[in-house]
Write a protein that holds these residues in place. Structure first.
Motif, PDB file in Angstrom:
ATOM      1  N   ARG A 219     -10.999  -1.553  -8.087  1.00  0.00           N
ATOM      2  CA  ARG A 219     -11.811  -1.488  -9.301  1.00  0.00           C
ATOM      3  C   ARG A 219     -11.799  -2.823 -10.033  1.00  0.00           C
ATOM      4  O   ARG A 219     -12.849  -3.304 -10.473  1.00  0.00           O
TER       5      ARG A 219
ATOM      6  N   SER B 255     -13.845  -5.378  -8.105  1.00  0.00           N
ATOM      7  CA  SER B 255     -15.288  -5.167  -8.266  1.00  0.00           C
ATOM      8  C   SER B 255     -15.776  -5.721  -9.598  1.00  0.00           C
ATOM      9  O   SER B 255     -16.869  -6.295  -9.675  1.00  0.00           O
ATOM     10  N   ARG B 256     -14.951  -5.603 -10.638  1.00  0.00           N
ATOM     11  CA  ARG B 256     -15.338  -6.141 -11.949  1.00  0.00           C
ATOM     12  C   ARG B 256     -15.334  -7.669 -11.933  1.00  0.00           C
ATOM     13  O   ARG B 256     -16.246  -8.303 -12.464  1.00  0.00           O
TER      14      ARG B 256
ATOM     15  N   SER C 181     -19.942  -3.728  -6.336  1.00  0.00           N
ATOM     16  CA  SER C 181     -19.618  -2.309  -6.410  1.00  0.00           C
ATOM     17  C   SER C 181     -18.297  -2.072  -5.678  1.00  0.00           C
ATOM     18  O   SER C 181     -17.901  -2.861  -4.806  1.00  0.00           O
ATOM     19  N   GLU C 182     -17.606  -0.986  -6.025  1.00  0.00           N
ATOM     20  CA  GLU C 182     -16.356  -0.682  -5.341  1.00  0.00           C
ATOM     21  C   GLU C 182     -16.607  -0.402  -3.857  1.00  0.00           C
ATOM     22  O   GLU C 182     -15.774  -0.727  -3.008  1.00  0.00           O
ATOM     23  N   LYS C 183     -17.754   0.181  -3.541  1.00  0.00           N
ATOM     24  CA  LYS C 183     -18.093   0.428  -2.137  1.00  0.00           C
ATOM     25  C   LYS C 183     -18.199  -0.882  -1.368  1.00  0.00           C
ATOM     26  O   LYS C 183     -17.712  -1.002  -0.244  1.00  0.00           O
ATOM     27  N   THR C 184     -18.822  -1.892  -1.998  1.00  0.00           N
ATOM     28  CA  THR C 184     -18.944  -3.196  -1.340  1.00  0.00           C
ATOM     29  C   THR C 184     -17.571  -3.830  -1.132  1.00  0.00           C
ATOM     30  O   THR C 184     -17.306  -4.428  -0.086  1.00  0.00           O
TER      31      THR C 184
END
Length: 215
Positions: A171, A174-175, A180-183
């Motif tokens: 998380r 991703s920030r 995105s967290e998926k990426t």
């Protein structure tokens, strides 16, 4: 109909439709014979040992291992990389592993045919954009920089791994990278595959050995 001294080629790519197109493009000339097709690195190694091709046309993004690792394990056979990646790290890693040629997918049929013949004959071939990257690397001032850690990784994969080695969770990564967290998870799965590690802890150990996650 192939000639007696036709170049015997093994194709390795994880996309069956792309393999179909490559086989069709190569098989229509008499001096090149496609003797096998593989969709994984392990399959390519097995077929190469069985079929003894003159040349392997290798993708770098494979489902079971990095194409770089597969190239390292192939011996006594010429290697032509045909990849989507034109990043310096991928090109240099492929050459260090033993590839003699590197084309970017989308190359014209005539360019691919010429590359197959040249690499099989002991020469070296690079697509225009790859040659430009290599020239830039070779002409860079001495001391102008250090080789990238873990060159089999892309710049983005290395960036994600660096943050993992600093103790960041998905998380937070991703920030920080605006992903995105998926990426982030996808990048990490590619990192695990390329480094041939099973989990986050093993990846962190490899990263720290390579100097990542410091500071």
């Amino acid at each position: 109909m192939t000639t007696e001294n036709a170049v015997r080629v093994l194709l390795c790519d994880d996309h069956p439709l792309y393999l179909d197109g490559m086989e069709a493009a190569l098989s229509c000339v008499p001096d090149i014979e496609v003797v096998g097709r593989a969709t994984t690195g392990a399959e390519a190694l097995t077929l190469a040992a069985e079929l003894r091709p003159d040349l392997v046309v290798m993708d770098l993004n494979l489902p079971d291992m990095s194409g770089i690792d597969a190239i390292r394990e192939l011996s006594g056979v010429a290697i032509l990389v045909l990849s989507m990646s034109e990043e310096d790290s991928s090109v240099l890693a492929a050459l260090r592993a033993g590839a003699q040629g590197y084309l970017v997918k989308g190359a014209r049929r005539a360019e691919i045919l010429r590359a197959v013949r040249t690499v099989a004959d002991g020469g070296a071939v690079f697509s225009g954009v790859v040659a430009a990257h290599l020239t830039a690397c070779l002409t860079a001032p001495v001391g102008g920089g250090t080789p990238a850690a873990l060159p089999e990784l892309t710049d983005r994969e290395r960036e994600v791994l660096d943050l993992v080695a600093r103790g960041h969770d998905n998380r937070r990564i991703s920030r920080e990278l605006f992903l995105s967290e998926k990426t982030v998870r996808n990048h990490l799965s590619h990192v695990f595959a390329k480094l041939r590690v099973r989990d986050r802890a093993a990846a962190v150990a490899r990263a720290r050995d390579a100097g990542l996650g410091q500071g």
